[in-house]
Design an enzyme around this catalytic site. Structure first.
Site, PDB file in Angstrom:
ATOM      1  N   SER A  48      -9.715   1.680   2.924  1.00 27.70           N
ATOM      2  CA  SER A  48      -8.832   2.399   2.038  1.00 27.70           C
ATOM      3  C   SER A  48      -7.792   1.551   1.318  1.00 27.70           C
ATOM      4  CB  SER A  48      -8.116   3.495   2.818  1.00 27.70           C
ATOM      5  OG  SER A  48      -7.245   2.929   3.794  1.00 27.70           O
TER       6      SER A  48
ATOM      7  N   SER B  87      -9.883  -0.510   7.183  1.00 25.52           N
ATOM      8  CA  SER B  87      -9.244  -0.350   5.871  1.00 25.52           C
ATOM      9  C   SER B  87      -8.515  -1.566   5.317  1.00 25.52           C
ATOM     10  CB  SER B  87      -8.280   0.840   5.888  1.00 25.52           C
ATOM     11  OG  SER B  87      -8.994   2.043   5.778  1.00 25.52           O
TER      12      SER B  87
ATOM     13  N   LYS C 169       0.858  -1.186   0.000  1.00 24.70           N
ATOM     14  CA  LYS C 169       0.000   0.000   0.000  1.00 24.70           C
ATOM     15  C   LYS C 169       0.896   1.239   0.000  1.00 24.70           C
ATOM     16  CE  LYS C 169      -3.902   1.936   2.682  1.00 24.70           C
ATOM     17  NZ  LYS C 169      -4.695   1.799   3.920  1.00 24.70           N
TER      18      LYS C 169
END
Lengths: 485, 107
Positions: free
Chosen positions: A151, A175, A76
């Site tokens: 996210s 997330s 990420k």
């Protein structure tokens, strides 16, 4: 190659069935071919990845191979990685190349893992759909008109579309778990303090926790074995002995007590979601588990509490982005204060600005006690509810998210609807507990449903063992999005 | 009205502790070094960095408090054991922006 688990990839690399360079090239080719469709990655650097793969092959040849040596992992874009553009999905960091590695990245590098690329995400991890990214929305591999959740949506979609064997993400209010659920993969948020936050770009420091996303519980365990560990550069990192998160994978679940909180099954969850989760719970009963009804009376306050505390912490954490030392700077300005204002006004997107404003408001003089202190008190009550519940059961189960994947654009105009996605996931963050999501079925449209498991502190190995037993008895985690072979 | 007021004067004294590194980072505190050699990633508030309290500084502050028989030594102990309320102060010389404010005692 792209359907293999981490364990089998590791065995193949070890047996020289193929090299890390061949494996990495295979995923780079898939990404080149399919990423334009899903927009999972913000940054790719195949040359750098292949150099790491060569080094990994040398490590294995020299007999220094570890389980993850030579396996490409997607990161990420919230993790600082030396020499990589690290944007956090924001325009304000769109020119920031990190000069240092996050603790998690150091550990992955030391284990010989290959950095496959930096994945797309909601800006500063603020969002539940991966739509607030400066780099455009991520698309769900099960239906490209739907969001993959957020996210960590880029990481989740990359794993679902077989563009990466596994990925790493962060979870502040869901997330990791929510995109894992909406994208039909597995994701684990460990106990707060198990994974170091050093080098993980801060959103809400008392809630942020890094964790793995993968296709099976076993893969999550292998990845967490590398990610977890004490780090003196994070004051909340826990100084504990290293533990093997795969150690309970073979353990039978007979006699295990599963707590079912009525609040997780109350109105609000889509009927298809409830049906799939109840079927999964039935599967656990078949495996010899007992179920008990439990209550989390303060859970309904989780979303309001979360949306006071998380923005409060974010407003402090994001003050550093001022266009002075790094990051985006407005091209034209009158003086220093004007430069700060214009750089921030142009550099942050609407959702980030909304949360900075809310956070600044709840921390301001005169409102601090009514909002921030009050929210901290309720947070303690939520944690106490869990402590009571864990006297009566080993693990809690329920849905990860109230619905399956929703349409891109559907909730962007209504922040409260978007925030309510986090209703089942924020409680674990507020209490600091570990949470896991695994696929457990589909809705009427063929979109995946996630089963959430919340365990007691440091219950990761146990939860992964329970999930593994479920995955030995079912094949939900092996289902593939349409068109993926 | 005036008779009811009693004058109480307190002194706020600041002293720099002779630690080798800074309060919240491992960067050197040596005096007279070349510019830009005494700042690390934490000081310039790069994304992802975290402040870590200097163990030696806390020990020295507590020792001083005990030496002067001050009640502060107790307060410092208490504060380090619990989280202090954070107050955001954004000034050019302090880019990390989070600062522990002493406006209230930990409850």
């Amino acid at each position: 190659m792209h359907n293999a688990t981490l364990k089998s990839l590791s065995a193949s690399l070890s047996a020289r069935a193929f090299s890390s360079v061949e494996l990495t090239r295979h995923f780079v080719n898939r990404i080149n071919q399919l990423n334009p469709k899903y927009n999972c990655f913000i940054t790719l650097d195949p040359e750098r990845s292949l150099k790491q793969a060569e080094a990994a092959d040398r490590m294995r040849s020299a007999g220094r191979g570890q389980p993850l040596t030579g396996i490409p992992i997607a990161q990420k874009d919230i993790f600082c990685a030396q020499g990589w553009l690290t944007t956090c999905g924001s325009k304000i960091l769109s020119n920031f190349t990190s000069p240092y590695d996050a603790h998690v990245v150091e550990r992955l590098n030391a284990a010989g893992a290959v950095t496959l690329g930096k994945t797309n995400m909601d800006e500063f991890a603020m969002g539940s759909s991966s739509e607030t990214s400066y780099y455009g929305p991520v698309r769900n591999p099960w239906d490209v008109d739907k969001v993959p959740g957020g996210s960590s949506g880029g990481s989740a979609a990359a794993v679902a579309a077989r563009l990466a064997p596994s990925a790493i993400g962060t979870d502040t209010g869901g997330s990791i778990r929510q995109p894992a659920a909406l994208s039909g993969i597995c994701g684990l948020k460990p106990t707060y303090g198990v994974v170091s936050r050093y080098g993980m770009i801060a959103f809400a420091s008392s809630l942020d926790q890094g964790g793995p996303l993968g296709r099976s519980a076993e893969d999550l365990a292998l990845l967490l074995n590398v990610m977890a560990g004490f780090d003196p550069r994070d004051s909340t990192s826990l100084e504990r002995e290293w533990e093997d998160y795969t150690r309970e994978l073979g353990k039978a679940v007979k006699g295990l007590k599963i707590g079912l909180p009525e609040e997780f099954f109350a109105k609000g969850a889509a009927p298809d979601v409830v049906r799939a989760v109840e079927t999964a719970v039935g599967e656990f009963r078949k495996l010899g588990c007992e179920t008990v009804e439990v209550g989390l009376p303060n859970m309904k306050l989780s979303v309001p509490v979360y949306y006071v505390l998380a923005p409060a912490e974010a407003s402090s954490n994001l003050a550093r982005y001022d266009g002075v030392r790094y990051g985006y700077r407005a091209p034209e300005y009158a003086d220093l204060p004007d430069m700060y204002k214009k750089s921030r006004a142009q550099g942050f997107g609407p959702e980030v600005k909304r949360r900075i404003l809310i956070g600044t408001y709840v921390l301001s003089h005169g409102y601090y006690d009514a909002y921030y202190i009050q929210a901290q008190r309720v947070r303690r009550l939520i944690a106490r509810d869990f402590a009571e519940v864990f006297k009566r059961c080993d693990v809690i189960m329920g849905p990860t998210s109230p619905t399956t994947a929703f349409r891109i654009g559907e909730k962007m105009g209504d922040p409260v609807q978007m925030y309510l996605n986090d209703i089942y996931t924020t409680p674990a963050n507020l209490a600091g507990l570990p949470g896991l999501s695994i696929p457990c079925g589909f809705d009427g449209k063929g979109l995946p449903v996630g089963l959430q498991m919340i365990g007691n502190y440091f219950g990761e190995a146990k939860m992964l063992g329970i999930a593994h037993q479920f995955q030995q008895a079912t094949d939900w985690h092996q289902r593939m999005p349409p068109g993926i072979q | 009205m005036r008779d009811k007021w009693e004058i109480v004067i307190g002194l706020e004294t600041h002293a720099q502790l002779n630690t080798r590194s800074k309060m919240f980072s491992g960067a050197s505190t040596a005096f007279g070094a070349a510019p830009n050699t005494q700042a690390c990633a934490v000081d310039i508030a790069l994304p992802g960095v975290l402040p870590v309290a200097n163990r030696e500084a806390v020990a020295k502050a507590v020792r001083f408090g005990l030496a002067v028989n001050g009640s502060n030594a107790v307060n410092i102990n208490r504060r380090s054991a619990r989280s202090s309320p954070a107050k955001t102060i954004s000034i050019p010389t302090f880019p990390r922006a989070i600062r522990s404010a002493s406006t209230r005692r930990p409850s």
